[in-house]
Design an enzyme around this catalytic site. Structure first.
Site, mmCIF file in Angstrom:
data_model
loop_
_atom_site.group_PDB
_atom_site.id
_atom_site.type_symbol
_atom_site.label_atom_id
_atom_site.label_comp_id
_atom_site.label_asym_id
_atom_site.label_seq_id
_atom_site.Cartn_x
_atom_site.Cartn_y
_atom_site.Cartn_z
ATOM 1 N N SER A 4 0.836 -1.203 0.000
ATOM 2 C CA SER A 4 0.000 0.000 0.000
ATOM 3 C C SER A 4 0.863 1.242 0.000
ATOM 4 C CB SER A 4 -0.889 0.009 1.251
ATOM 5 O OG SER A 4 -1.506 1.257 1.448
ATOM 6 N N TYR B 276 -2.142 -1.126 10.423
ATOM 7 C CA TYR B 276 -2.269 -1.513 9.013
ATOM 8 C C TYR B 276 -1.067 -1.037 8.205
ATOM 9 C CZ TYR B 276 -4.115 -1.389 4.213
ATOM 10 O OH TYR B 276 -4.294 -1.536 2.852
#
Length: 254
Positions: free
Chosen positions: A179, A192
């Site tokens: 990401s 995360y």
């Protein structure tokens, strides 16, 4: 390539479970590939974790359009998984659905063996499954959430690679979804973002490790993409503003 009319913003909405259901998302994420297939993956078999919705669904449809048969690993979103299977079959290919938790090593082993048994081989593993939980303060992240997020996002990738490697040969590929948060962080998603940084390091180390076997390992680091995980992660006001700080002023589509 045809032009698509993407909304400049998405309406506030929430879902009360992870990783979320695509059939409940409005507007529906755009998963259709933009060009005809050319048979580049004829005869190949791919496993996609988190393949039922979002980025995973878009990848499944595109791989099918290029001729690959698709093993779709998903958690428990049966309606989404069945729809993705239908979309793969619409492309003239085949799909096998396997439901379970990628954070469980024995499940990953069983899922890979089941798909290989069905299709007879494995050429590509796409580690895409993930979860995220927004928290305003670092102190508010409970230990259970921290463990759960790491178990799904990075342990799951390790476990799937370990299960897949005996079936991969020269020319096979592994693709890990990391990401943009691995590079620039995210204030509400500290755990995360940390797992996505770990995936980045894992991808770099694994690519070097497997290069002598002629197995390629790469990562993809998406920015803000409109998937069911977004309303399943954030409150309505955050969803309403999702992606507006990107260069185009809107979230991307899978």
């Amino acid at each position: 390539m045809s032009d698509r009319n993407f909304p400049s913003s998405v309406p506030g909405q929430t879902q009360d479970h992870q990783p979320g259901d695509e059939f409940e998302v409005h507007p529906e994420p755009d998963y259709d590939p933009r060009y005809p297939g050319s048979g580049r993956l004829d005869g190949k078999v791919v496993i996609i974790t988190g393949g039922d919705s979002g980025i995973g669904r878009a990848v499944a449809v595109l791989f099918a359009r290029e001729g690959a048969r698709v093993g779709i690993v998903y958690k428990d979103e049966v309606a989404d998984a069945e729809e993705t299977k239908r979309l793969v079959e619409r492309e003239g290919s085949e799909a096998k659905l396997v439901a379970g938790d990628v954070g469980d090593k024995s499940f990953c082993q069983d899922a890979v063996e089941s798909i290989v048994s069905e299709f007879g081989q494995l050429d590509c593993l796409i580690n895409n499954a993930a979860e995220q939980h927004a928290r305003d303060e670092v102190e508010d992240i409970p230990e259970e959430q921290l463990v759960r997020t790491f178990r799904t996002n990075i342990f799951g990738q390790f476990f799937c690679v370990q299960a897949a490697l005996p079936h991969l040969t020269e020319g096979s590929t592994i693709i890990n979804t990391t990401s943009v948060t691995a590079y620039r962080g995210q204030d509400l998603l500290l755990d995360y973002a940390s797992t996505k940084g770990a995936i980045l390091a894992f991808t770099r180390a694994l690519s070097s490790k497997l290069a002598p076997k002629k197995i390629r390992v790469n990562g993809v680091a998406p920015g803000p993409i409109w998937t069911p995980l977004i309303p399943a992660s954030f409150p309505e006001d955050k969803v309403d503003a999702f992606g507006t700080d990107s260069p185009f002023g809107r979230p991307g589509q899978p």
